[in-house]
Write a protein that holds these residues in place. Sequence first.
Motif, PDB file in Angstrom:
ATOM      1  N   UNK A 158      12.216  11.937  31.453  1.00 34.87           N
ATOM      2  CA  UNK A 158      12.631  12.360  32.752  1.00 34.87           C
ATOM      3  C   UNK A 158      13.121  13.696  32.649  1.00 34.87           C
ATOM      4  N   UNK A 159      14.001  13.652  31.014  1.00 33.19           N
ATOM      5  CA  UNK A 159      14.345  14.682  31.216  1.00 33.19           C
ATOM      6  C   UNK A 159      14.079  15.588  30.319  1.00 33.19           C
ATOM      7  N   UNK A 160      12.704  15.493  29.522  1.00 29.18           N
ATOM      8  CA  UNK A 160      12.152  16.233  28.805  1.00 29.18           C
ATOM      9  C   UNK A 160      10.917  16.974  30.234  1.00 29.18           C
ATOM     10  N   UNK A 161      10.470  16.154  31.114  1.00 31.08           N
ATOM     11  CA  UNK A 161      10.171  16.150  32.010  1.00 31.08           C
ATOM     12  C   UNK A 161      10.670  18.083  32.779  1.00 31.08           C
ATOM     13  N   UNK A 162      12.355  17.185  33.497  1.00 32.84           N
ATOM     14  CA  UNK A 162      12.767  18.040  33.624  1.00 32.84           C
ATOM     15  C   UNK A 162      13.218  19.405  33.308  1.00 32.84           C
ATOM     16  N   UNK A 163      13.172  19.639  31.670  1.00 31.94           N
ATOM     17  CA  UNK A 163      14.056  20.397  30.900  1.00 31.94           C
ATOM     18  C   UNK A 163      11.806  21.204  31.059  1.00 31.94           C
ATOM     19  N   UNK A 164      10.803  20.624  30.684  1.00 27.32           N
ATOM     20  CA  UNK A 164       9.300  21.788  30.962  1.00 27.32           C
ATOM     21  C   UNK A 164       9.478  22.294  32.315  1.00 27.32           C
ATOM     22  N   UNK A 165      10.080  22.049  33.331  1.00 27.46           N
ATOM     23  CA  UNK A 165      10.178  22.151  34.806  1.00 27.46           C
ATOM     24  C   UNK A 165      11.298  23.434  34.716  1.00 27.46           C
ATOM     25  N   UNK A 166      11.803  23.803  33.656  1.00 28.21           N
ATOM     26  CA  UNK A 166      12.902  24.703  34.017  1.00 28.21           C
ATOM     27  C   UNK A 166      13.601  24.041  33.992  1.00 28.21           C
TER      28      UNK A 166
END
Length: 70
Positions: free
Chosen positions: A19-27
């Motif tokens: 989930x954190x990786x997804x949030x980071x990928x979407x800035x």
Amino acid sequence: TRDRIQSLRGRLGAVTDGQLEELAARDEIALGDSRVLVQVHVYCEDCGRQFDVEELLERGGCDCEEDSIT
């Protein structure tokens, strides 16, 4: 019991990391290289002591009742 707790802890870590990786990928969050750490602690309301769940299992429980007997 120990294996099930470990499995759940691993699953929680993996889901959180994803989930954190997804949030980071979407800035949506700023996040550099990171590692998710999941700790499970048990708080004994009778004596106020806190244990890591692994430690508690190895000890065979909290010995606060034994302490109050002596």
